[in-house]
Write a protein that holds these residues in place. Sequence first.
Motif, PDB file in Angstrom:
ATOM      1  N   VAL A 140      44.042  36.881  13.765  1.00 55.14           N
ATOM      2  CA  VAL A 140      43.367  35.642  13.623  1.00 55.14           C
ATOM      3  C   VAL A 140      43.758  34.909  12.323  1.00 55.14           C
ATOM      4  CG1 VAL A 140      41.076  34.765  12.811  1.00 55.14           C
ATOM      5  CG2 VAL A 140      41.150  36.283  14.594  1.00 55.14           C
ATOM      6  N   SER A 141      43.802  33.594  12.469  1.00 59.20           N
ATOM      7  CA  SER A 141      44.471  32.564  11.452  1.00 59.20           C
ATOM      8  C   SER A 141      43.743  32.789  10.006  1.00 59.20           C
ATOM      9  CB  SER A 141      44.686  31.395  11.907  1.00 59.20           C
ATOM     10  OG  SER A 141      43.221  30.689  12.255  1.00 59.20           O
ATOM     11  N   GLN A 142      44.500  32.562   9.092  1.00 60.97           N
ATOM     12  CA  GLN A 142      43.716  32.683   7.736  1.00 60.97           C
ATOM     13  C   GLN A 142      43.995  31.359   6.694  1.00 60.97           C
ATOM     14  OE1 GLN A 142      43.913  36.398   5.843  1.00 60.97           O
ATOM     15  NE2 GLN A 142      44.460  37.559   7.548  1.00 60.97           N
ATOM     16  N   THR A 143      43.284  31.348   6.001  1.00 55.81           N
ATOM     17  CA  THR A 143      43.386  30.115   4.821  1.00 55.81           C
ATOM     18  C   THR A 143      42.777  30.902   3.628  1.00 55.81           C
ATOM     19  OG1 THR A 143      42.702  28.171   6.329  1.00 55.81           O
ATOM     20  CG2 THR A 143      42.493  27.968   4.105  1.00 55.81           C
ATOM     21  N   ASP A 144      43.769  31.037   2.550  1.00 56.35           N
ATOM     22  CA  ASP A 144      43.561  31.699   1.411  1.00 56.35           C
ATOM     23  C   ASP A 144      43.073  33.009   1.602  1.00 56.35           C
ATOM     24  OD1 ASP A 144      43.686  31.834  -1.474  1.00 56.35           O
ATOM     25  OD2 ASP A 144      41.546  31.101  -1.626  1.00 56.35           O
ATOM     26  N   ASN A 145      44.155  33.630   2.369  1.00 60.88           N
ATOM     27  CA  ASN A 145      43.970  35.188   2.823  1.00 60.88           C
ATOM     28  C   ASN A 145      42.497  35.615   3.387  1.00 60.88           C
ATOM     29  OD1 ASN A 145      46.448  36.056   2.193  1.00 60.88           O
ATOM     30  ND2 ASN A 145      45.913  35.705  -0.026  1.00 60.88           N
ATOM     31  N   GLU A 146      41.899  34.484   3.912  1.00 68.99           N
ATOM     32  CA  GLU A 146      40.393  34.734   4.431  1.00 68.99           C
ATOM     33  C   GLU A 146      40.409  34.457   5.785  1.00 68.99           C
ATOM     34  OE1 GLU A 146      38.092  36.459   3.436  1.00 68.99           O
ATOM     35  OE2 GLU A 146      38.712  36.589   1.219  1.00 68.99           O
TER      36      GLU A 146
END
Length: 631
Positions: A140-146
């Motif tokens: 799953v894609s992440q933004t800022d490791n979330e």
Amino acid sequence: MTDLPTTDTTEPTTDADDRDPLFARIPRRDFMKAGAATGALTALAGCTSMLESDGDNGTAAAGSADHHVPPGELDEYYAFFSGGHSGEVRVYGVPSMRSLMRIPVFNLEGARGYGYDDETREMLEDAGGYTWGDVHHPRVSQTDNEYDGRWLFVNDKANGRLARICLKYFETDAIVDLPNQQGTHGACALMPDTKYIFGVGEFRVPMPNDGRDLDDPSAYTSVLSAVDPETMNPVFDVKVSGNLDNGDSGKNGRWFFSTSYNSEEGVTEREMTQADMDWVTAFDMPAIEEALDNGDYEEINGVPVIDGTKDSPLNNADRPIVRYVDVPSNPHGVTVTPDGTYAIASGKLDNTCTIMELDLLGEVGDPNDAIVGQPQVGMGPLHTRYDERGHAYTSLFVDSQIVKWDIEAAVESEPRSEDAVIEKIDVHYNPGHLNASQSFSSDPKGDWLISLNKQSLDRFLPVGPTFPVNDQLIYIGDDEEGMELVKDTPTYPEPHDATIVHRDNINPETVYDPDDLALEPVAGGEDDITREDGRVEVRMINQRNQFGFQDITVQEGDEVEITTTNIETSENIVHSLAIPQYDINVKTAPQETRKVTFTADKPGVYWIYCAYFCSALHLEMRSRLLVEPED
């Protein structure tokens, strides 16, 4: 800590040439243990040492772990499972392990109309036109490791492809055929913000693979392929020595890691298992991007290819683009800890994991000096996942166990020590991948772990020679009571991996937004048929009990294009447009528009009907396709 050994100095029990390569470099004591484990497996012993079976379905009695989700209540997590040879992704709820949805990716699927409407059929054809795929690693894609819930990416191990699934609608919206890669074994993103999606290429072939160097394995190479997640177009490839296997990203955008076996550059099993050591390849992304900007590449099949092989001039500079870290022969999985401090690789043919400190990796002259721990964890370690309490969990294929160990204790202990091991739990049997909730993010939850086992044997009702595999749910949230096996889940073979994401990170729509679709929707009252030069274009709505036209009349040989919109606004009122004699079954969910084109080459009467049970008058929801003979 003391210096780490680079080879296993234990004397083999027999001549290495006469030994099974799986056990070729295993110390005598552990070799005997492996034999005992294999014998126990064959005898179907398989009972966990920590728990009592309930005797009915092979599921251990749960203690503190409450995995029951009552009817009408929702699971806490989504689990995205690879579908293996089916070419699909399977969605489960955790902890119930209820099957929620199957997302077709590299396969045709009638219920979703996937591969039958013009858009998805063209997407599959443009991506190679293969009839099957082998899905391995959903990420799953992440933004800022979330986890950001935007996309899910998966690989096609069979055909060298990557696919993107839109999690707004849980459907595949892009596939790319990687032109310089065979055997895409991994689908991993560069963190912290999904800058690239990497296809980790396993099979070594000549570059370009156009008939040259057919029988010169030294001229073969495998590549790491970087893809833009927005456009799903290749950005660059990096050639490497050895065969790449599994990969994972660091947390700050600098490092990407992959295990690499076959440093011997062999083509047979014996040739590929002679060396005592192989590598973890550490890709320095800013250094690779600088080489790309400087034009230090050759273009092959339209993609810039950068030379990251071990003896490349780009690796003899002050800042090598790929660092090769020595690890025991034939490593398999490598993952980065949630805090980004360490990358941990599994031995597979060794009984250890190798811990590399990322901050050291960019500073030391010899990348082996970044190795800070090498705990002995058990036989056949394959993959490692994490909780938020400093623990690692590694699958042991040969031992048929999951081992829990303390990461910092492993760094502080002697190499090949078992001091860091906390506990082990039997699984049934031969685990490959495992995954823990939110483990790939910087915020693991440390409650549930799923062991994806390659064998089930005595666990379920017999179904013939092809057995189901067994996904087992394990509670890991109580460090005092220990790991607890709570559920067996048989599934169709052969899935490989899973990603477990909290439901708060996923926000799917339940009705289509027409602005998200490429096709112009058909509104009520806008049904239309146009004819010109042997082409018939039909635009019509569908809704409960009816299509826009009762009859569609065409001539034999006409090219027919039907665009249809489900004009329902209520959730879950799904229709389809099915014409079986023309191999058509196009699904439309509320507010969805789809188009299908075919040649009316068979004169006669053909019923168009809805294949979804949509209302009390579902059977009456039909229309006629009248194909008049050409003469």
